[in-house]
Enzyme design. Structure first.
Site, PDB file in Angstrom:
ATOM      1  N   LYS A 147      49.792  42.109  30.823  1.00  0.00           N
ATOM      2  CA  LYS A 147      49.164  43.425  30.671  1.00  0.00           C
ATOM      3  C   LYS A 147      48.679  43.930  32.024  1.00  0.00           C
ATOM      4  CE  LYS A 147      44.943  44.763  29.871  1.00  0.00           C
ATOM      5  NZ  LYS A 147      44.863  46.055  30.625  1.00  0.00           N
ATOM      6  N   GLU A 195      32.514  39.483  35.249  1.00  0.00           N
ATOM      7  CA  GLU A 195      31.999  39.699  33.896  1.00  0.00           C
ATOM      8  C   GLU A 195      33.079  39.456  32.849  1.00  0.00           C
ATOM      9  OE1 GLU A 195      29.979  43.289  31.206  1.00  0.00           O
ATOM     10  OE2 GLU A 195      30.527  43.636  33.297  1.00  0.00           O
ATOM     11  N   CYS A 247      39.289  41.882  46.299  1.00  0.00           N
ATOM     12  CA  CYS A 247      38.295  40.917  45.823  1.00  0.00           C
ATOM     13  C   CYS A 247      37.788  40.023  46.947  1.00  0.00           C
ATOM     14  CB  CYS A 247      38.880  40.077  44.681  1.00  0.00           C
ATOM     15  SG  CYS A 247      40.477  39.344  45.076  1.00  0.00           S
ATOM     16  N   GLU A 263      29.129  43.044  44.232  1.00  0.00           N
ATOM     17  CA  GLU A 263      30.433  43.480  44.708  1.00  0.00           C
ATOM     18  C   GLU A 263      30.568  44.991  44.527  1.00  0.00           C
ATOM     19  OE1 GLU A 263      35.006  41.920  44.378  1.00  0.00           O
ATOM     20  OE2 GLU A 263      33.876  42.092  42.508  1.00  0.00           O
TER      21      GLU A 263
END
Length: 481
Positions: A183, A238, A291, A388
């Site tokens: 996905k 998360e 990231c 972040e």
């Protein structure tokens, strides 16, 4: 210093044929999704590019069943040498269609064409070439006795490097004999859907790769499906924690590559011009949508003013604008939601007392844009030093000793990457040993290679992607029972 004016040098969109609407790629064929369609837009102009099907739970089930059939009947039974031929073929087609993929990536994502052209697409092809070479050599990769595929792998990828993250996930899975249900992110599905066409062009057996589009609910359906043997996820911490909770107590394996808040550490003996280029590449590459971005700059106190002066002078030369312009250095923020997140955290930085500076450049009237921004006077407790931001925002802190640099660098819940700038090899080795980060660059930053493993510690996830280490996540060993 002189300011050079650049005439526009736009890349043509003519090479890309975007369909008005897209379905799902399941079992080697295009099918209509059972869910409602959603729109994907160009973040630089807010132009709607296409309607995309949203996969329902039933659609995900069909994709998993197609992957299982392909796994049991074809792919797991095929020799490694024959699997490698398909991966080599896919890699060559990616190269042949590189310009088309690069333009589509910049349209759908907002990143500068020179980055999608020179980084994303070549690296995607390189991952397929590299893993194609491993397909018939798994027994010699020190993976354990009798390595064999796991089965059906569910993969969920982010919006910051849509095609490259697809390659990171699909290439090792296929090389090891697994089949895939992938996905893409809901804001950047188009290169994944073009990759489905590449799979057809390569005559990949039906069901080996299945691509289902949608938002969080579609990803959750993949994670929770009982027919999926392993989950590979790249995205926010998360969501990664939610996935870990969801599969706890099941037989499913997982690799999670999550958030980061990397420290880029500059010592007083560093080559400053080189370091400044590394700082710029570390945080402003891909609009900071990385990231492992070097979002925390730690500068030795004695050179802080000089680094600040050189850095700001360099940032004033960055060109912000049309992602399809070959002169553009910083493109569009991927979505309104991400722009709002960046604005929230930078406002918090000012409210907490940090000093904000940006380039003051003119921004386009439409689309999602944010100027390259630097905060000085940042303390460890500031939100911009701990959370972040995932945007073109740099927080600058200072240190006096290597020990203090290590303490500040490690004072974060993340542990994905770090950078060290110094002429002393012994200091590089000592620092690399002390830093709690999965990837440590020395006198460079944001350098990637398919032969080198990538991954983090702490809330940056677990598992590795790339290199021989990355193969381990896609095989099981020992005698089957």
């Amino acid at each position: 210093m002189p300011i050079f004016e650049y005439a526009p040098a736009p890349e043509s969109r003519a090479i890309v044929d975007i369909q008005p609407s897209y379905g799902l790629f399941v079992g080697g064929e295009w099918i209509e999704g059972r869910g409602a369609a959603f729109k994907t837009t160009n973040p630089a102009t807010e132009e709607v590019l296409a309607d995309v099907a949203e996969a329902s739970v039933a659609d995900v089930d069909a994709a998993v069943r197609a992957a299982r059939t392909a796994y049991t009947r074809v792919w797991s039974r095929m020799s490694g040498a024959d699997r490698g031929k398909y991966l080599f073929r896919i890699a060559r087609i990616i190269q042949e269609r590189a310009r088309e993929l690069a333009v589509l990536e910049s349209l759908d994502n907002g990143k500068p064409i020179k980055e999608s052209r020179d980084v994303d697409v070549p690296l995607a092809a390189a991952h397929f070439f590299y893993h194609a070479g491993w397909a018939d050599k798994l027994e010699y990769a020190s993976l354990g006795p009798k390595p064999r595929p796991i089965g059906v792998v569910g993969q969920v990828i982010p919006w910051n490097f849509p095609l490259l993250m697809l390659a990171w996930k699909i290439a090792p899975a296929l090389a090891c004999g697994n089949t895939v249900v992938l996905k893409p992110a809901e804001t950047t599905p188009l290169t994944a859907l073009l990759f489905a066409e590449i799979c057809q062009q390569a005559e990949l057996p039906a069901g080996v790769v299945n691509i289902v589009t949608g938002a969080g609910a579609t990803g959750q359906a993949i994670v929770e499906h009982p027919g999926v043997d392993k989950i590979a996820f790249t995205g926010s911490t998360e969501v990664g924690k939610s996935i870990a909770r969801s599969i706890a107590g099941t037989r499913k394996r997982a690799t999670l590559e999550l958030g980061g808040k990397a420290a880029n550490i500059v010592f007083d003996d560093a080559p400053l011009d080189q370091a400044v280029e590394g700082i710029v590449n570390g945080i402003f590459f891909n609009q900071g949508h990385v990231c492992c971005a070097g979002s925390r700059l730690l500068v030795q106190e004695s050179i802080a003013e000089e680094v600040d002066r050189r850095l700001k002078r360099r940032l004033e030369t960055l060109r912000v604008g049309d992602p399809l312009d070959k002169n553009t250095d910083v493109g569009a923020i991927n979505s309104r939601a991400q722009l709002d997140r960046i604005a929230e955290l930078t406002a918090a930085g000012e409210a907490e007392g940090a000093v904000r500076w940006d380039t003051g450049c003119e921004l386009p009237s439409h689309g999602f844009w944010f100027r390259p921004t630097v905060f000085t006077g940042v303390s460890q407790t500031h939100r911009i030093a701990q959370e972040e931001i995932f945007g073109p925002v740099l927080s600058v802190l200072t240190f006096r000793t290597p020990q203090e640099a290590v303490a500040k660098a490690n004072n974060t819940p993340y542990g994905l990457s770090a950078g060290i700038w110094t002429e002393k090899g012994s200091r590089i080795l000592w620092m690399a040993d002390q830093l709690r980060a999965g990837v440590v660059w020395a006198n460079t930053f944001n350098r990637f290679d398919p032969t080198s493993p990538f991954g983090g510690y702490k809330e940056s996830g677990y598992g590795r992607e790339g290199g021989r280490h990355g193969l381990e996540a896609y095989v099981t060993t020992g005698d089957p029972r």
